[in-house]
Write a protein that holds these residues in place. Structure first.
Motif, PDB file in Angstrom:
ATOM      1  N   ILE A   1      -1.815  -5.997  -6.975  1.00 42.98           N
ATOM      2  CA  ILE A   1      -2.092  -7.438  -6.941  1.00 42.98           C
ATOM      3  C   ILE A   1      -1.894  -7.974  -5.513  1.00 42.98           C
ATOM      4  CG2 ILE A   1      -1.186  -9.680  -7.734  1.00 42.98           C
ATOM      5  CD1 ILE A   1      -2.630  -8.359  -9.926  1.00 42.98           C
ATOM      6  N   VAL A   2      -0.821  -7.526  -4.866  1.00 42.56           N
ATOM      7  CA  VAL A   2      -0.538  -8.001  -3.512  1.00 42.56           C
ATOM      8  C   VAL A   2      -1.671  -7.589  -2.569  1.00 42.56           C
ATOM      9  CG1 VAL A   2       0.951  -7.592  -1.531  1.00 42.56           C
ATOM     10  CG2 VAL A   2       1.949  -8.150  -3.731  1.00 42.56           C
ATOM     11  N   ASN A   3      -2.147  -6.370  -2.719  1.00 43.57           N
ATOM     12  CA  ASN A   3      -3.230  -5.937  -1.841  1.00 43.57           C
ATOM     13  C   ASN A   3      -4.490  -6.744  -2.063  1.00 43.57           C
ATOM     14  OD1 ASN A   3      -2.414  -4.018   0.025  1.00 43.57           O
ATOM     15  ND2 ASN A   3      -2.106  -2.531  -1.586  1.00 43.57           N
ATOM     16  N   ILE A   4      -4.772  -7.050  -3.339  1.00 46.95           N
ATOM     17  CA  ILE A   4      -5.941  -7.890  -3.619  1.00 46.95           C
ATOM     18  C   ILE A   4      -5.727  -9.268  -2.994  1.00 46.95           C
ATOM     19  CG2 ILE A   4      -7.254  -9.014  -5.461  1.00 46.95           C
ATOM     20  CD1 ILE A   4      -6.530  -6.607  -7.232  1.00 46.95           C
ATOM     21  N   GLY A   5      -4.525  -9.787  -3.163  1.00 49.61           N
ATOM     22  CA  GLY A   5      -4.213 -11.110  -2.627  1.00 49.61           C
ATOM     23  C   GLY A   5      -4.355 -11.159  -1.129  1.00 49.61           C
TER      24      GLY A   5
ATOM     25  N   MET B   1       0.832  -1.199   0.000  1.00 49.06           N
ATOM     26  CA  MET B   1       0.000   0.000   0.000  1.00 49.06           C
ATOM     27  C   MET B   1       0.874   1.259   0.000  1.00 49.06           C
ATOM     28  SD  MET B   1      -3.035   0.896  -0.310  1.00 49.06           S
ATOM     29  CE  MET B   1      -4.650   0.706   0.370  1.00 49.06           C
ATOM     30  N   VAL B   2       1.973   1.236   0.743  1.00 46.44           N
ATOM     31  CA  VAL B   2       2.880   2.389   0.726  1.00 46.44           C
ATOM     32  C   VAL B   2       3.376   2.617  -0.699  1.00 46.44           C
ATOM     33  CG1 VAL B   2       5.089   3.279   1.536  1.00 46.44           C
ATOM     34  CG2 VAL B   2       3.619   2.090   3.102  1.00 46.44           C
ATOM     35  N   GLN B   3       3.737   1.541  -1.373  1.00 46.34           N
ATOM     36  CA  GLN B   3       4.203   1.665  -2.757  1.00 46.34           C
ATOM     37  C   GLN B   3       3.139   2.342  -3.612  1.00 46.34           C
ATOM     38  OE1 GLN B   3       7.057   1.304  -3.802  1.00 46.34           O
ATOM     39  NE2 GLN B   3       7.944  -0.712  -3.655  1.00 46.34           N
ATOM     40  N   ASN B   4       1.893   1.860  -3.496  1.00 42.73           N
ATOM     41  CA  ASN B   4       0.825   2.441  -4.302  1.00 42.73           C
ATOM     42  C   ASN B   4       0.708   3.935  -4.053  1.00 42.73           C
ATOM     43  OD1 ASN B   4       0.014   0.171  -5.579  1.00 42.73           O
ATOM     44  ND2 ASN B   4      -1.539  -0.357  -4.079  1.00 42.73           N
ATOM     45  N   LEU B   5       0.656   4.311  -2.775  1.00 40.56           N
ATOM     46  CA  LEU B   5       0.442   5.724  -2.455  1.00 40.56           C
ATOM     47  C   LEU B   5       1.656   6.557  -2.864  1.00 40.56           C
ATOM     48  CD1 LEU B   5      -1.201   5.448   1.039  1.00 40.56           C
ATOM     49  CD2 LEU B   5      -2.302   6.050  -1.089  1.00 40.56           C
ATOM     50  N   MET B   6       2.859   6.062  -2.574  1.00 38.14           N
ATOM     51  CA  MET B   6       4.052   6.853  -2.838  1.00 38.14           C
ATOM     52  C   MET B   6       4.293   7.017  -4.325  1.00 38.14           C
ATOM     53  SD  MET B   6       4.634   7.839   0.001  1.00 38.14           S
ATOM     54  CE  MET B   6       6.024   8.915  -0.216  1.00 38.14           C
TER      55      MET B   6
ATOM     56  N   VAL C   1       8.773   1.245 -12.365  1.00 43.23           N
ATOM     57  CA  VAL C   1       7.690   1.882 -11.621  1.00 43.23           C
ATOM     58  C   VAL C   1       6.352   1.240 -11.954  1.00 43.23           C
ATOM     59  CG1 VAL C   1       6.472   4.050 -11.285  1.00 43.23           C
ATOM     60  CG2 VAL C   1       8.948   4.035 -11.438  1.00 43.23           C
ATOM     61  N   THR C   2       6.124   0.965 -13.248  1.00 44.79           N
ATOM     62  CA  THR C   2       4.842   0.391 -13.655  1.00 44.79           C
ATOM     63  C   THR C   2       4.642  -0.982 -13.023  1.00 44.79           C
ATOM     64  OG1 THR C   2       5.555   1.289 -15.761  1.00 44.79           O
ATOM     65  CG2 THR C   2       3.404   0.230 -15.702  1.00 44.79           C
ATOM     66  N   TRP C   3       5.671  -1.823 -13.102  1.00 45.20           N
ATOM     67  CA  TRP C   3       5.555  -3.157 -12.527  1.00 45.20           C
ATOM     68  C   TRP C   3       5.344  -3.092 -11.033  1.00 45.20           C
ATOM     69  CZ3 TRP C   3       4.693  -7.942 -14.052  1.00 45.20           C
ATOM     70  CH2 TRP C   3       4.794  -8.228 -15.408  1.00 45.20           C
ATOM     71  N   THR C   4       6.071  -2.210 -10.378  1.00 45.05           N
ATOM     72  CA  THR C   4       5.931  -2.096  -8.935  1.00 45.05           C
ATOM     73  C   THR C   4       4.502  -1.754  -8.573  1.00 45.05           C
ATOM     74  OG1 THR C   4       8.174  -1.309  -8.829  1.00 45.05           O
ATOM     75  CG2 THR C   4       6.826  -0.903  -6.913  1.00 45.05           C
ATOM     76  N   PHE C   5       3.946  -0.788  -9.289  1.00 42.09           N
ATOM     77  CA  PHE C   5       2.583  -0.366  -8.998  1.00 42.09           C
ATOM     78  C   PHE C   5       1.625  -1.528  -9.218  1.00 42.09           C
ATOM     79  CE2 PHE C   5      -1.442   1.760  -9.696  1.00 42.09           C
ATOM     80  CZ  PHE C   5      -1.444   2.646  -8.655  1.00 42.09           C
TER      81      PHE C   5
ATOM     82  N   ASN D   1      10.576  -2.937  -2.478  1.00 42.70           N
ATOM     83  CA  ASN D   1      10.234  -4.173  -3.185  1.00 42.70           C
ATOM     84  C   ASN D   1      10.968  -5.368  -2.591  1.00 42.70           C
ATOM     85  OD1 ASN D   1       8.425  -3.090  -4.910  1.00 42.70           O
ATOM     86  ND2 ASN D   1       9.907  -2.662  -6.503  1.00 42.70           N
ATOM     87  N   LYS D   2      12.172  -5.132  -2.093  1.00 38.67           N
ATOM     88  CA  LYS D   2      12.900  -6.235  -1.470  1.00 38.67           C
ATOM     89  C   LYS D   2      12.172  -6.689  -0.210  1.00 38.67           C
ATOM     90  CE  LYS D   2      17.486  -5.115  -3.182  1.00 38.67           C
ATOM     91  NZ  LYS D   2      18.695  -4.337  -2.870  1.00 38.67           N
ATOM     92  N   VAL D   3      11.669  -5.714   0.555  1.00 38.29           N
ATOM     93  CA  VAL D   3      10.916  -6.092   1.756  1.00 38.29           C
ATOM     94  C   VAL D   3       9.665  -6.868   1.355  1.00 38.29           C
ATOM     95  CG1 VAL D   3       9.734  -5.241   3.797  1.00 38.29           C
ATOM     96  CG2 VAL D   3      11.798  -4.120   3.022  1.00 38.29           C
ATOM     97  N   ILE D   4       9.021  -6.430   0.278  1.00 39.79           N
ATOM     98  CA  ILE D   4       7.809  -7.120  -0.181  1.00 39.79           C
ATOM     99  C   ILE D   4       8.143  -8.561  -0.557  1.00 39.79           C
ATOM    100  CG2 ILE D   4       6.138  -7.213  -2.075  1.00 39.79           C
ATOM    101  CD1 ILE D   4       5.927  -4.218  -1.933  1.00 39.79           C
ATOM    102  N   THR D   5       9.248  -8.762  -1.260  1.00 39.31           N
ATOM    103  CA  THR D   5       9.612 -10.133  -1.653  1.00 39.31           C
ATOM    104  C   THR D   5       9.916 -10.980  -0.429  1.00 39.31           C
ATOM    105  OG1 THR D   5      10.640  -9.120  -3.556  1.00 39.31           O
ATOM    106  CG2 THR D   5      11.045 -11.448  -3.238  1.00 39.31           C
ATOM    107  N   LEU D   6      10.629 -10.399   0.521  1.00 37.15           N
ATOM    108  CA  LEU D   6      10.975 -11.167   1.724  1.00 37.15           C
ATOM    109  C   LEU D   6       9.723 -11.582   2.479  1.00 37.15           C
ATOM    110  CD1 LEU D   6      13.010 -12.166   3.906  1.00 37.15           C
ATOM    111  CD2 LEU D   6      12.704  -9.944   4.990  1.00 37.15           C
TER     112      LEU D   6
END
Lengths: 111, 475
Positions: free
Chosen positions: B376-380, B272-277, B367-371, B299-304
């Motif tokens: 997707i992660v939030n939906i998941g 969510m931080v990624q989306n907003l930022m 940037v596009t992929w991250t967004f 993104n590294k934190v998200i993967t971990l």
């Protein structure tokens, strides 16, 4: 500590003494179950206590007078204040030293 | 003292000076609202009004307007609650744990992330009130002497722990965020042109004067609050997970829940931080402050955390089989192959597979992929809570009472309410308060800015890393 004590008193007194309740076959005073609440209360009291201390020691409060040397110091300038009356050197000497060592501006202000 | 290696890529690009930082970030606060902001704000308010109408009807008519039945007694309300609380974890994690770990990249994003935390926790709290059905009796959850007899709340109940955990988390996060805001509010106060804004910002700046003593105490209080918040962050979702884990429902009754919920919370919070930022960065032109470095670190934190969540899913499945408990195994087989199989596989795809794409450096820095992946992660993560709650409940011990849950327009409307509330608050925040912590960015600029004049930085320019291609100067 106060928070921890408050929480423990609250939980044991309400659950165990004032109106003993047996829930899920547990002892009315079952300390392990009180850990979450005790922990949260301890953190809460500590955080608020620390912040309160911080505000008081710094004299911060709603609409407190900032009492600043220069308003630009909150932007990009650094201010060094020297108390003239309690300094052995003469005013002019201090001003000269500061200017020689690269001070951008030297002002004499009354506080 | 903390030393930054000269080979580290700079955190702030574009050769910003202290004055540039103030100027760039105060611009939003001092200027008139932009057109984009006005449009976004209008939409949020309309959504909020629609949601409030649905919420009003939910309370007026009663919880019967939701799609609940006697088998599925908890559904979207708790799903949404856990989802929002989870999102609310990233902010304090960034500001507290990363402060203790001395991760300097947090300085550009901590302010907005903390604001997000506070608003997300508010949204979560609104679902607690909603699912009570009679919000005017919410005070029953507090340990007050009861006017109808001396019955107290049950301190053995994880729901009561939740009341304490969430309210403590909210108040401590709010205080932490506010203390961080004070120096920046003082900056705005001292720059303010009009009397009104000087008065308002001056009131909230509490007379901050930025003296060395004040700053040193400020550093200490930040460290202490960070130290206090770190166990707090971990405890909140642990306690939320105990709402489920201390029950005897197959699928909930597992000891893996606390760590797994915490990892999931950080996972969804960072998404969510990624989306907003990413949006704020483009709209407010803050590309020099929130660089690809920041995005990559997040993104590294998200993967971990995504991988931790993935391992937890598999462990849960394995244990369900290994335990030999018939009901437990059935609950899990029913999740994967029962009538709600689509929710289970949506969760698996979104949460386990999609963050693994970030092993690719190219995608991690896009940037596009991250967004896209963050959405997707939030939906998941929403589906994860749905799977845990609804699929564990809908087929209980008695096959004659098996049922399905389908949301009504009020389930959906109340969910929409939380979005309206969240975005309205976030937009107000991003207009009236500095979205980036100016004071802290100024503190890292010396060691991390790209090409600060040598006179200021004290380090010869040649010793710094030459301008890396990915941080190209926009000019």
């Amino acid at each position: 500590m106060i928070g921890c004590a408050c929480a423990l008193t609250l939980t044991t007194w309400t659950m165990g003494i004032d109106w003993p309740m047996i829930v899920g076959g547990k002892d009315p005073i079952s300390l392990p179950n009180y850990i979450p609440v005790t922990f949260e209360m301890t953190v809460l009291f500590t955080a608020f206590g620390m912040v309160g201390t911080f505000l008081i020691t710094n004299g911060l409060g709603p609409n407190a007078n900032p009492n600043m040397f220069d308003p630009r110091s909150t932007d990009n300038k650094f201010v060094m204040a020297i108390n003239l009356s309690s300094n052995k050197m003469a005013e002019a000497d201090i001003v000269k030293i500061l200017q020689d060592t690269g001070a951008e501006e030297v002002n004499i202000k009354q506080f | 003292m903390h030393v930054t290696s000269p080979v580290r890529p700079p955190l702030i690009t574009g050769g910003k000076t202290y004055a540039d930082v103030t100027e760039d970030i105060c611009r939003q606060v001092e200027g008139k609202p932009t057109k984009q902001w006005m449009i976004a704000f209008t939409i949020s308010v309309i959504v909020l009004i629609y949601g409030t109408a649905c919420l009003f009807w939910t309370w007026w008519e009663g919880l019967g307007v939701w799609g609940l039945n006697k088998t599925v007694g908890w559904a979207w309300d708790i799903t949404n609650f856990v989802w929002w609380v989870g999102i609310g974890h990233a902010g304090t994690l960034i500001s507290a744990i990363l402060l203790l770990f001395r991760q300097k990249w947090r300085t550009s994003i901590n302010r907005a992330a903390e604001a997000m935390t506070i608003f997300a926790v508010l949204c979560a709290a609104s679902f607690i009130l909603m699912h009570m059905g009679r919000p005017w009796l919410a005070y029953w959850a507090l340990p007050l002497p009861n006017a109808f007899g001396s019955l107290w709340v049950n301190f053995n109940s994880p729901l009561v722990w939740d009341v304490f955990a969430i309210s403590t988390y909210f108040s401590v996060s709010l205080v932490f965020w506010y203390i961080g805001l004070i120096p920046d509010l003082a900056t705005i106060r001292d720059r303010a042109q009009s009397k009104v804004s000087r008065f308002i910002y001056g009131t909230f700046a509490m007379g901050w004067n930025g003296s060395a003593k004040t700053w040193s105490r400020y550093e200490y209080i930040s460290l202490i609050l960070a130290g206090l918040s770190t166990p707090l962050v971990l405890s909140v979702h642990t306690i939320v997970s105990m709402d489920f884990a201390t029950s005897v429902i197959p699928g909930w009754h597992t000891t893996i829940f606390p760590p797994y919920f915490v990892a999931g919370a950080i996972f969804s919070g960072f998404a969510m931080v990624q989306n907003l930022m990413l949006i704020t960065r483009v709209v407010y032109r803050l590309e020099d402050y929130i660089t690809l470095e920041h995005i990559e670190s997040m993104n590294k934190v998200i993967t971990l955390t995504g991988s931790i969540v993935g391992v937890a899913y598999l462990t849960e499945f394995f244990i369900a089989w290994y335990s030999g408990v018939e009901y437990e195994s059935y609950a899990f087989i029913n999740r994967a192959t029962g009538p709600y199989w689509w929710a289970y596989w949506a969760m698996m795809t979104c949460n386990v597979i999609s963050p693994q794409l970030f092993w690719s450096r190219k995608l991690r820095r896009s940037v596009t992929w991250t967004f896209f992946i963050s959405v997707i992660v939030n939906i998941g993560m929403w589906f994860e809570r749905f799977v845990i709650i609804v699929t564990s409940l809908h087929r209980d011990y008695l096959p004659s009472s098996w049922a399905m849950f389908s949301p009504t327009r009020y389930d959906i409307g109340d969910y929409i309410f939380s979005f309206g509330l969240f975005f309205t608050l976030f937009l107000l925040f991003s207009k009236y308060l500095p979205v980036i912590n100016m004071a802290e960015v100024k503190a890292v600029i010396k060691s991390s800015s790209e090409k600060l004049p040598q006179k200021v930085s004290g380090v010869a320019k040649a010793q710094r890393i030459s301008n890396p291609s990915f941080n190209k100067d926009p000019q």
